[in-house]
Scaffold this motif. Structure first.
Motif, PDB file in Angstrom:
ATOM      1  N   SER A  55      35.292  52.352  45.070  1.00  0.00           N
ATOM      2  CA  SER A  55      34.823  52.657  46.422  1.00  0.00           C
ATOM      3  C   SER A  55      34.674  54.166  46.633  1.00  0.00           C
ATOM      4  CB  SER A  55      35.793  52.078  47.455  1.00  0.00           C
ATOM      5  OG  SER A  55      37.104  52.555  47.203  1.00  0.00           O
TER       6      SER A  55
ATOM      7  N   GLU B  88      35.969  50.989  54.595  1.00  0.00           N
ATOM      8  CA  GLU B  88      34.959  50.900  53.544  1.00  0.00           C
ATOM      9  C   GLU B  88      33.554  50.804  54.126  1.00  0.00           C
ATOM     10  OE1 GLU B  88      36.082  47.881  50.733  1.00  0.00           O
ATOM     11  OE2 GLU B  88      37.916  48.943  50.228  1.00  0.00           O
TER      12      GLU B  88
ATOM     13  N   ARG C   6      39.918  37.601  50.461  1.00  0.00           N
ATOM     14  CA  ARG C   6      38.716  38.234  49.888  1.00  0.00           C
ATOM     15  C   ARG C   6      38.627  37.946  48.387  1.00  0.00           C
ATOM     16  NH1 ARG C   6      38.201  44.719  49.164  1.00  0.00           N
ATOM     17  NH2 ARG C   6      36.353  44.971  50.401  1.00  0.00           N
TER      18      ARG C   6
ATOM     19  N   GLY D 227      38.781  52.318  40.564  1.00  0.00           N
ATOM     20  CA  GLY D 227      40.163  52.770  40.648  1.00  0.00           C
ATOM     21  C   GLY D 227      41.144  51.609  40.680  1.00  0.00           C
TER      22      GLY D 227
ATOM     23  N   GLY E 285      42.018  49.517  43.028  1.00  0.00           N
ATOM     24  CA  GLY E 285      41.531  48.270  43.619  1.00  0.00           C
ATOM     25  C   GLY E 285      40.707  47.473  42.620  1.00  0.00           C
ATOM     26  N   THR E 286      39.862  48.184  41.876  1.00  0.00           N
ATOM     27  CA  THR E 286      39.034  47.534  40.854  1.00  0.00           C
ATOM     28  C   THR E 286      39.920  46.915  39.769  1.00  0.00           C
ATOM     29  OG1 THR E 286      37.284  49.129  41.282  1.00  0.00           O
ATOM     30  CG2 THR E 286      37.172  47.937  39.180  1.00  0.00           C
TER      31      THR E 286
ATOM     32  N   ASP F 165      43.034  45.939  40.063  1.00  0.00           N
ATOM     33  CA  ASP F 165      43.735  44.792  40.631  1.00  0.00           C
ATOM     34  C   ASP F 165      42.833  43.552  40.627  1.00  0.00           C
ATOM     35  OD1 ASP F 165      46.030  43.763  42.587  1.00  0.00           O
ATOM     36  OD2 ASP F 165      44.094  43.178  43.414  1.00  0.00           O
TER      37      ASP F 165
HETATM   38  P1  AMP Z   1      38.980  51.150  44.195  1.00  0.00           P
HETATM   39  O1  AMP Z   1      38.658  50.757  42.794  1.00  0.00           O
HETATM   40  O2  AMP Z   1      40.436  51.537  44.370  1.00  0.00           O
HETATM   41  O3  AMP Z   1      38.042  52.171  44.745  1.00  0.00           O
HETATM   42  O4  AMP Z   1      38.821  49.851  45.083  1.00  0.00           O
HETATM   43  C1  AMP Z   1      37.713  49.021  44.912  1.00  0.00           C
HETATM   44  C2  AMP Z   1      37.827  47.836  45.811  1.00  0.00           C
HETATM   45  O5  AMP Z   1      39.087  47.196  45.606  1.00  0.00           O
HETATM   46  C3  AMP Z   1      37.780  48.162  47.300  1.00  0.00           C
HETATM   47  O6  AMP Z   1      36.949  47.214  47.918  1.00  0.00           O
HETATM   48  C4  AMP Z   1      39.186  47.957  47.777  1.00  0.00           C
HETATM   49  O7  AMP Z   1      39.232  47.452  49.085  1.00  0.00           O
HETATM   50  C5  AMP Z   1      39.711  46.939  46.851  1.00  0.00           C
HETATM   51  N1  AMP Z   1      41.157  47.050  46.742  1.00  0.00           N
HETATM   52  C6  AMP Z   1      41.901  48.138  46.931  1.00  0.00           C
HETATM   53  N2  AMP Z   1      43.222  47.874  46.781  1.00  0.00           N
HETATM   54  C7  AMP Z   1      43.303  46.560  46.505  1.00  0.00           C
HETATM   55  C8  AMP Z   1      44.360  45.646  46.255  1.00  0.00           C
HETATM   56  N3  AMP Z   1      45.640  46.014  46.258  1.00  0.00           N
HETATM   57  N4  AMP Z   1      44.058  44.364  46.000  1.00  0.00           N
HETATM   58  C9  AMP Z   1      42.773  43.996  45.961  1.00  0.00           C
HETATM   59  N5  AMP Z   1      41.735  44.786  46.182  1.00  0.00           N
HETATM   60  C10 AMP Z   1      41.981  46.047  46.467  1.00  0.00           C
END
Ligand code: AMP
Length: 194
Positions: A13, A75, A93, A110, A112-113, A115
């Motif tokens: 994101s 977001e 989600r 990052g 979130g991805t 996870d």
């Molecule tokens: P990122 O890779 O951290 O930029 O996050 C990418 C996507 O993963 C975004 O849509 C976040 O909302 C989502 N995300 C962030 N943290 C989590 C989490 N703990 N569990 C699931 N999805 C997440």
């Protein structure tokens, strides 16, 4: 890609990233749209998430976004998608993203991805689904992770090898090819050793 009607893309994101990742996100969005495949993603307008969605829409594709209400502002929920599902929690989600998709692509991202990606990998390991998972190692971004996977496998913590769970490709052409050939679709053996 004839048998796939929708593909889920997990990606970062953040917008503060190298152009090579942004270009890959755009290329994937365009490629999915041109193949007639619906894009399923997190529903935001920021970072690679927004780029992949906008590219798919610009190429005439259908896009489903799935976003929890509480992070909609964070977001910047995309307001021009074919469909935006607003849910109550991150868990809902992730569950809906899996349910709505025939395959998964992991672009650079990052925590979130990571996870999201490892949830679908572990669910596949547990035979909760048997859908292809493609990791797009754009410009070697995931190379340290692949090295860790090799270490985890070598140390005996993954039975049958991680290659049975997901496929690693180098670029977006590789992603589109892999989606077409449905790699690693056989369920992995279940570990029974105690
Ligand atoms: P990122 O890779 O951290 O930029 O996050 C990418 C996507 O993963 C975004 O849509 C976040 O909302 C989502 N995300 C962030 N943290 C989590 C989490 N703990 N569990 C699931 N999805 C997440």
């Amino acid at each position: 890609m004839v048998s796939l009607s929708s593909v889920c893309v997990y990606c970062g994101s953040s917008s503060l990233v190298n152009d090579v990742y942004k270009d890959a996100a755009r290329q994937l969005g365009t490629g999915l749209a041109r193949s007639g495949v619906r894009l399923v993603y997190g529903g935001g307008r920021v970072g690679l998430m927004g780029l992949v969605a906008n590219a798919a829409l610009a190429a005439g594709g259908r896009v489903t976004g799935i976003i929890p209400d509480h992070i909609r502002a964070l977001e910047v929920g995309h307001d021009a998608l074919s469909e935006l599902l607003v849910v109550d929690s991150m868990h809902e989600r992730k569950r809906l993203m899996v349910d709505h998709s025939d395959a998964f692509v992991v672009l650079p991202g990052g925590f979130g991805t990571l996870d999201e990606a490892f949830e679908v990998v572990t669910w596949k390991q547990l035979r909760l689904h048997d859908k292809p998972i493609i990791i797009a190692d754009i410009a070697g971004y995931w190379a340290p992770l692949v090295k860790l996977m090799e270490h985890i496998t070598a140390e005996g913590f993954v039975s049958g090898g991680y290659q049975r769970l997901f496929t690693v490709v180098r670029d977006i052409d590789g992603v589109l090819d892999a989606l077409q050939s449905r790699p690693e679709s056989a369920p992995p053996p279940r570990s029974v050793s105690l």
